[in-house]
Structures are given as structure tokens and as C-alpha cells.
Design a protein around this motif. Structure first.
Motif, PDB file in Angstrom:
ATOM      1  N   SER A 232       0.822  -1.207   0.000  1.00 14.79           N
ATOM      2  CA  SER A 232       0.000   0.000   0.000  1.00 14.79           C
ATOM      3  C   SER A 232       0.858   1.260   0.000  1.00 14.79           C
ATOM      4  O   SER A 232       1.936   1.304   0.607  1.00 14.79           O
ATOM      5  CB  SER A 232      -0.924   0.024   1.215  1.00 14.79           C
ATOM      6  OG  SER A 232      -1.644   1.249   1.278  1.00 14.79           O
ATOM      7  N   MET A 233       0.366   2.304  -0.665  1.00 14.14           N
ATOM      8  CA  MET A 233       0.979   3.629  -0.632  1.00 14.14           C
ATOM      9  C   MET A 233       0.547   4.404   0.609  1.00 14.14           C
ATOM     10  O   MET A 233       1.064   5.486   0.871  1.00 14.14           O
ATOM     11  CB  MET A 233       0.555   4.430  -1.866  1.00 14.14           C
ATOM     12  CG  MET A 233       0.969   3.834  -3.185  1.00 14.14           C
ATOM     13  SD  MET A 233      -0.003   4.514  -4.563  1.00 14.14           S
ATOM     14  CE  MET A 233       0.382   6.257  -4.450  1.00 14.14           C
ATOM     15  N   GLY A 234      -0.419   3.871   1.346  1.00 13.98           N
ATOM     16  CA  GLY A 234      -0.883   4.538   2.551  1.00 13.98           C
ATOM     17  C   GLY A 234      -1.912   5.606   2.283  1.00 13.98           C
ATOM     18  O   GLY A 234      -2.748   5.498   1.379  1.00 13.98           O
ATOM     19  N   LYS A 235      -1.839   6.683   3.065  1.00 13.99           N
ATOM     20  CA  LYS A 235      -2.781   7.791   2.969  1.00 13.99           C
ATOM     21  C   LYS A 235      -2.007   9.103   2.883  1.00 13.99           C
ATOM     22  O   LYS A 235      -0.782   9.117   2.935  1.00 13.99           O
ATOM     23  CB  LYS A 235      -3.714   7.793   4.180  1.00 13.99           C
ATOM     24  CG  LYS A 235      -4.568   6.526   4.302  1.00 13.99           C
ATOM     25  CD  LYS A 235      -5.500   6.594   5.505  1.00 13.99           C
ATOM     26  CE  LYS A 235      -6.361   5.347   5.596  1.00 13.99           C
ATOM     27  NZ  LYS A 235      -7.313   5.391   6.740  1.00 13.99           N
ATOM     28  N   ALA A 236      -2.722  10.206   2.770  1.00 11.28           N
ATOM     29  CA  ALA A 236      -2.099  11.510   2.549  1.00 11.28           C
ATOM     30  C   ALA A 236      -1.183  11.911   3.697  1.00 11.28           C
ATOM     31  O   ALA A 236      -1.488  11.679   4.871  1.00 11.28           O
ATOM     32  CB  ALA A 236      -3.174  12.571   2.349  1.00 11.28           C
ATOM     33  N   VAL A 237      -0.061  12.543   3.345  1.00 13.01           N
ATOM     34  CA  VAL A 237       0.828  13.121   4.348  1.00 13.01           C
ATOM     35  C   VAL A 237       0.208  14.418   4.862  1.00 13.01           C
ATOM     36  O   VAL A 237      -0.697  14.978   4.235  1.00 13.01           O
ATOM     37  CB  VAL A 237       2.223  13.411   3.754  1.00 13.01           C
ATOM     38  CG1 VAL A 237       2.861  12.147   3.205  1.00 13.01           C
ATOM     39  CG2 VAL A 237       2.149  14.499   2.684  1.00 13.01           C
ATOM     40  N   PRO A 238       0.660  14.926   6.022  1.00 15.89           N
ATOM     41  CA  PRO A 238       0.178  16.230   6.485  1.00 15.89           C
ATOM     42  C   PRO A 238       0.384  17.310   5.423  1.00 15.89           C
ATOM     43  O   PRO A 238       1.389  17.323   4.719  1.00 15.89           O
ATOM     44  CB  PRO A 238       1.035  16.490   7.728  1.00 15.89           C
ATOM     45  CG  PRO A 238       1.397  15.121   8.223  1.00 15.89           C
ATOM     46  CD  PRO A 238       1.580  14.291   6.988  1.00 15.89           C
ATOM     47  N   HIS A 239      -0.577  18.196   5.293  1.00 12.91           N
ATOM     48  CA  HIS A 239      -0.592  19.321   4.351  1.00 12.91           C
ATOM     49  C   HIS A 239      -0.922  18.902   2.916  1.00 12.91           C
ATOM     50  O   HIS A 239      -0.834  19.736   2.002  1.00 12.91           O
ATOM     51  CB  HIS A 239       0.727  20.104   4.344  1.00 12.91           C
ATOM     52  CG  HIS A 239       1.186  20.554   5.696  1.00 12.91           C
ATOM     53  ND1 HIS A 239       0.315  20.962   6.675  1.00 12.91           N
ATOM     54  CD2 HIS A 239       2.434  20.644   6.237  1.00 12.91           C
ATOM     55  CE1 HIS A 239       0.996  21.296   7.761  1.00 12.91           C
ATOM     56  NE2 HIS A 239       2.284  21.104   7.525  1.00 12.91           N
ATOM     57  N   ALA A 240      -1.296  17.643   2.694  1.00 12.57           N
ATOM     58  CA  ALA A 240      -1.652  17.196   1.340  1.00 12.57           C
ATOM     59  C   ALA A 240      -3.099  16.715   1.323  1.00 12.57           C
ATOM     60  O   ALA A 240      -3.555  16.059   2.265  1.00 12.57           O
ATOM     61  CB  ALA A 240      -0.732  16.080   0.874  1.00 12.57           C
ATOM     62  N   GLU A 241      -3.799  17.035   0.253  1.00 13.94           N
ATOM     63  CA  GLU A 241      -5.123  16.471  -0.011  1.00 13.94           C
ATOM     64  C   GLU A 241      -4.981  15.598  -1.250  1.00 13.94           C
ATOM     65  O   GLU A 241      -4.570  16.085  -2.312  1.00 13.94           O
ATOM     66  CB  GLU A 241      -6.160  17.565  -0.252  1.00 13.94           C
ATOM     67  CG  GLU A 241      -7.552  16.995  -0.527  1.00 13.94           C
ATOM     68  CD  GLU A 241      -8.552  18.058  -0.987  1.00 13.94           C
ATOM     69  OE1 GLU A 241      -9.753  17.770  -0.945  1.00 13.94           O
ATOM     70  OE2 GLU A 241      -8.114  19.159  -1.397  1.00 13.94           O
ATOM     71  N   ILE A 242      -5.286  14.311  -1.131  1.00 12.90           N
ATOM     72  CA  ILE A 242      -5.098  13.357  -2.218  1.00 12.90           C
ATOM     73  C   ILE A 242      -6.449  12.822  -2.667  1.00 12.90           C
ATOM     74  O   ILE A 242      -7.221  12.286  -1.862  1.00 12.90           O
ATOM     75  CB  ILE A 242      -4.187  12.186  -1.782  1.00 12.90           C
ATOM     76  CG1 ILE A 242      -2.843  12.724  -1.271  1.00 12.90           C
ATOM     77  CG2 ILE A 242      -3.986  11.218  -2.933  1.00 12.90           C
ATOM     78  CD1 ILE A 242      -2.076  13.546  -2.283  1.00 12.90           C
ATOM     79  N   LEU A 243      -6.734  12.979  -3.952  1.00 13.67           N
ATOM     80  CA  LEU A 243      -7.979  12.508  -4.533  1.00 13.67           C
ATOM     81  C   LEU A 243      -7.691  11.482  -5.614  1.00 13.67           C
ATOM     82  O   LEU A 243      -6.652  11.547  -6.285  1.00 13.67           O
ATOM     83  CB  LEU A 243      -8.767  13.671  -5.142  1.00 13.67           C
ATOM     84  CG  LEU A 243      -9.098  14.843  -4.212  1.00 13.67           C
ATOM     85  CD1 LEU A 243      -9.793  15.956  -4.991  1.00 13.67           C
ATOM     86  CD2 LEU A 243      -9.958  14.384  -3.044  1.00 13.67           C
ATOM     87  N   VAL A 244      -8.606  10.526  -5.791  1.00  7.92           N
ATOM     88  CA  VAL A 244      -8.533   9.574  -6.901  1.00  7.92           C
ATOM     89  C   VAL A 244      -9.692   9.913  -7.835  1.00  7.92           C
ATOM     90  O   VAL A 244     -10.853   9.807  -7.458  1.00  7.92           O
ATOM     91  CB  VAL A 244      -8.643   8.118  -6.408  1.00  7.92           C
ATOM     92  CG1 VAL A 244      -8.521   7.159  -7.590  1.00  7.92           C
ATOM     93  CG2 VAL A 244      -7.566   7.824  -5.360  1.00  7.92           C
TER      94      VAL A 244
END
Length: 520
Positions: free
Chosen positions: A326-338
Motif C-alpha cells: 500500500s501507498m498509505g494515505k495523505a501526508v500532512p498538508h496534502a489532499e489526495i484525490l482519486v
């Protein structure tokens, strides 16, 4: 120089040179071959170097480049240039004259600081008119004579601070523009989720010209820790350095982790390491298991990023064995959308494009509005952050628990040993030799490198002579990490219905020849 693509900042940022203001004055900050700098001395030397740069290059926003080994100059320049109101352009020490000439010309650098051997390797015409070259020893000697160091800057955090050159799937390297906020918040993000502290000691083995390598400095200093740069010759040098300097933090890319796992690590030396971070390619389940067995006391961080937005995701180390791919989830200060092909948020387990929003997003490509418009586009309507987003081109999926998994790359980029390689750069070098008439560079899956460069060519002269001379010609023009692992010689290259070379067919054919499978 103000950047033009600044997204809204939901969190405060400071000028990047302030990262060294956090450590205790008497605490060790930087371990060099010849000396150890505490934070008080580090601040003084950054201030003096900044004062010298401001004297030598008085134009705000001018670009200054470094092409040096991992010593004092390479470590201090990112902060000193920013403090002087200049834009730093670090050049990968592994590059050769043609790539360096392009970076100097494209960036409009007015000053290049480098080691004597690197500067001597530049040929007539490589250094643009108006760009001065100064050996790093001379620059440091002049810096030591500066009476008044520059104090910490009061720069606008939207001002450009660096241009990091990265290869694209086509063409020559392009410069990603980063402002103070990008660099400050990137350091804060990494220091936060990796839980860096003043007791940590980071061994910086990655090139400082990369965002991953440069952030090792910033995030460690922001936490008040100590940086130990290492230009290692052999993987075994890592073991010695970890033992000698009691290293707690090591960042690397998968091919280096493979080498690390092949070394003989005394248990007491391995126990020093408390934090391992990986980016530049995915870890395999087997490699995760080997690292966990070798360094049981260390937290292993699997991370995903791209220079255009620095770092996007990380996996909580507590889940690395449960979710090794897994790539995991968003780091702090990032918004990640698919985002799916319909332009909407993808459903659980539906493949889509990874889109990165928020203040870690870079400021576009230097003097390249066309390619900027392709990668940096308005954030999807579903974004809470808004502003400009990086549309990565990487295909991912998100499971029901919100964890991301990498599916594949949209473009033809070759990613080998953590390096992003433009196929066209390799092809151009082959064609420029005059030995081949056609050339196609491909990334082929490789157990050690992630992807290996394979070059398919058609000879332009007598085939045996071309076969004998081409490897030597490429060795002169391309850095080691761009060298083809295999050169395939063909009497003709296949074409598709549109008359273009059938790259996909060639790639499938080569993979099949290596695996014994029948191409689809």
C-alpha cells in the motif's frame, strides 16, 4: 521573484532558511569530514554564505547553480541562496556535461559553484554567456572573510526558492519551481509524520539535488536533529557510518535497500536505526520482510511522492506488514484525490488518477507554460483545498478503508534505482553518436532496479562496428544511471498503423523474451 501558481495556504509557513533556527545553539547540526558544526556555527556559516552570494549576485530572483560533492557548500546553499533572495538550482553530481549545459541554459543561471573536476569536464559552449564558474573551495574561502552575515530572511513565502530539475517522459529535464512555503511545509510534514526529534541523527545518502534528498536536511534541522552527509563508494560504507555516527534515520530507494539487506549488519549496529524511509519506487513484500527482520527496532515508512508536489502519501509503519504493497494515505498538508475517467471521485477499488491538492503543490515548470498546463491544472470540484493541483498521471485505487494502491504509470517514464529517466534523453544520445538510425529506450521490469533501461536500435553504419562503439559513446554522454542495461540490435523497428514506432509492442516483446511468456 513571486510564484504564480500558489494554492491557498491552510497552514502557516515561514521562509525556508528558518529551519535552522529551531535547534539548540550548542547541539550538533552537521557532521562534515573535516569538522562538526553546531547550530550556532551552522547559522553563522549560512549567514556568511548568504552575504557573499548577495554581494556576488545582487539581482533578486537570479538563479545560482551548484554542482558539487555532498560537503559544506552543497548542504548550506539551499538555505543561503534563499536567504540572499536568490533561486537555488542544485545539479545532480552524477550528470555529465550535456545535461548540465541544458540545466544552466534553461535556468538562466548566472553563477555555477562546483568541484574542480566537474567544472573541468564542461566543454566549450556548455556554460552560457553571463554565467560565471567558481570552484567551491574558493567560494567557501571568500565566504569565511565576510564580516556581516545576513540575518534570517523575511521573504514572502510565495517567493521562489529553488528549481529542481527532473526528467519527463519526453524531452530534456524540466525545472520544477518551488517556493519557500513548499519547502518549509514539506520539511514540517515529514518531521511530523516520521516523528523526528532533536535526538535523531540522519545519514543523508541520497543526492541533495533531489527533493527527497534535500528534504533530509530540512526536516532533520527543523526537528533540531543532526545531519551526517555521506557520499558512499560501497554499500558497506553505510554500516560503518551508522556505527560511527550512531545513526537513527536512513532514507533510501528500493535498489539501495536490496544492497543494504545483503550486508552483514552486527546486531548492535542495526539497533541504532530507529527510522527507515522509502520512496522512489515500491517496496516488495519480500523486501519489507527482510528489512523488518534485519532492523526490528526501526519503523519502516513506505512513501509515494513526485517532485511536482514533493510528497503525497505514506503508510503508517504499524501497518507495513499487514499492507506491504500500500501507498498509505495523505501526508500532512496534502489532499489526495482519486479521480476516475469521468472526472469524478472514484469509487472504492475503482482505478483512477492520483491528484494532489494543497500547499505542497509546486509552482509549475520553469519557463515551460505548455508542460505546466498539462500537469498543473485546477483542482477537481470535489477538492476541499481548491487552487492548482498536480494531476500525477499515475493510476491508483483506493480501498474501502481509504488506503491507496499503485496500479501503473500513464506515461513512458522510466524509473530506475529511484531515478526518473526520460526515454528521449537516452534516445537522443544514441542518435547523436551517428552510429544508429533509430532508437527506442524502454523501461523493463528489473528485480534490483525497479526498471532497467533497454535500448532498441537500428544501425546507421556497419553493424559490428556500431555494436562495438555505441556503449563507449553512451558512457561518455550519459550518467551511469541512464546507461542501458541491454542494447537490442534490430535490422528494422516495428511500426503501428499510424506509422510511428510501436513502443508498446517492442516493450511486450522484450518482456516476453526475458520471462518466456508469449506477448499479448
Amino acid at each position: 521573484m513571486r510564484s504564480t501558481l500558489s494554492p491557498p495556504l491552510p497552514v502557516p509557513a515561514r521562509p525556508v532558511d528558518h529551519v535552522i533556527e529551531m535547534g539548540e545553539a550548542s547541539a550538533q547540526a552537521l557532521v562534515l569530514r573535516e569538522t562538526v558544526l553546531d547550530y550556532k556555527t551552522l547559522r553563522l556559516r549560512v549567514g556568511r554564505l548568504a552575504a557573499w552570494l548577495a554581494r556576488e549576485v545582487p539581482e533578486p530572483g537570479a538563479r545560482v547553480a551548484t554542482w558539487a560533492a555532498k560537503g559544506e557548500l552543497a548542504c548550506l546553499m539551499p538555505l543561503a541562496a534563499a536567504r540572499a533572495g536568490l533561486v537555488h538550482v542544485p545539479v545532480n553530481p552524477l550528470l555529465k556535461h550535456a545535461q548540465v549545459a541544458h540545466i544552466l541554459s534553461d535556468s538562466g543561471a548566472v553563477l555555477l559553484l562546483g568541484t574542480p573536476s566537474r567544472l573541468a569536464s564542461l566543454r566549450e559552449g556548455d556554460v552560457p554567456e553571463g554565467c560565471r564558474c567558481i570552484e567551491e573551495a574558493d567560494a567557501l574561502a571568500q565566504t569565511a572573510q565576510m564580516d556581516e552575515p545576513l540575518p534570517p530572511s523575511a521573504a514572502d513565502t510565495a517567493d521562489l526558492a529553488a528549481i529542481l530539475y527532473t526528467s519527463g517522459s519526453t524531452g530534456r529535464p524540466k525545472g520544477v519551481m518551488l517556493n519557500h512555503a513548499n519547502l518549509w511545509l514539506g520539511a514540517e510534514s515529514v518531521a511530523q509524520y516520521t516523528q523526528l526529534s532533536a535526538q535523531d541523527r540522519t545519514l543523508t545518502v541520497l543526492p541533495l539535488a533531489f527533493d527527497y534528498g534535500q528534504n533530509q536536511l530540512f526536516s532533520t534541522w527543523l526537528a533540531g536533529g543532526c545531519v551526517v552527509p555521506l557520499d558512499y563508494l560501497l554499500p558497506r560504507d553505510l554500516v560503518r557510518a551508522v556505527e560511527r555516527h550512531r545513526i537513527t534515520t536512513l532514507a533510501a530507494v528500493p535498489p539501495l535497500w536490496v544492497q543494504v539487506c545483503e550486508l552483514d549488519w552486527p546486531a548492535e549496529t542495526a539497533a541504532h536505526l530507529r527510522r527507515l524511509t522509502n520512496s522512489g519506487g515500491a517496496l516488495t513484500p519480500d523486501l519489507v520482510a527482510r528489512l523488518r527482520a534485519l532492523f526490528p527496532e526501526a519503523r519502516l515508512y513506505a512513501m509515494y511522492g513526485l517532485t511536482e508536489a514533493f510528497r503525497s502519501t505514506y503508510l503508517d509503519p504499524a501497518l507495513i506488514e499487514e499492507r506491504p504493497t500500500s501507498m498509505g494515505k495523505a501526508v500532512p498538508h496534502a489532499e489526495i484525490l482519486v479521480i476516475n475517467d469521468a472526472g469524478e471521485i472514484a469509487a472504492d477499488d475503482e482505478e483512477g488518477e492520483l491528484v494532489h491538492c494543497g500547499p505542497l503543490v509546486g509552482q509549475g515548470y520553469w519557463q515551460d507554460p505548455a508542460r505546466t498546463a498539462e500537469r498543473y491544472r485546477p483542482a477537481p470540484s470535489a477538492s476541499h483545498t481548491g487552487g492548482i493541483a498536480v494531476w500525477s498521471g499515475d493510476r491508483v485505487r483506493r480501498d474501502a478503508q481509504g488506503f491507496l494502491y499503485f496500479v501503473g504509470r500513464r506515461d513512458a517514464m522510466i524509473k530506475s534505482a529511484g531515478n526518473r529517466i526520460s526515454p528521449q534523453e537516452v534516445e537522443d544520445a544514441a542518435l547523436a553518436s551517428g552510429l544508429v538510425a533509430e532508437a527506442v529506450a524502454l523501461g523493463v521490469p528489473d528485480a534490483r532496479l525497479g526498471q532497467a533501461v533497454h535500448l532498441v536500435v537500428r544501425a546507421a553504419i556497419d553493424a559490428p562496428e556500431a555494436q562495438a562503439r555505441l556503449p563507449r559513446a553512451l558512457m561518455k554522454e550519459l550518467p551511469n544511471f541512464m546507461q542501458p542495461k541491454v542494447i537490442h540490435w534490430r535490422s528494422a523497428l516495428p511500426t503501428g498503423p499510424n506509422g510511428k514506432i510501436d513502443r508498446a509492442g517492442l516493450a511486450a516483446e522484450i518482456r516476453a523474451s526475458l520471462t518466456g511468456e508469449v506477448p499479448a
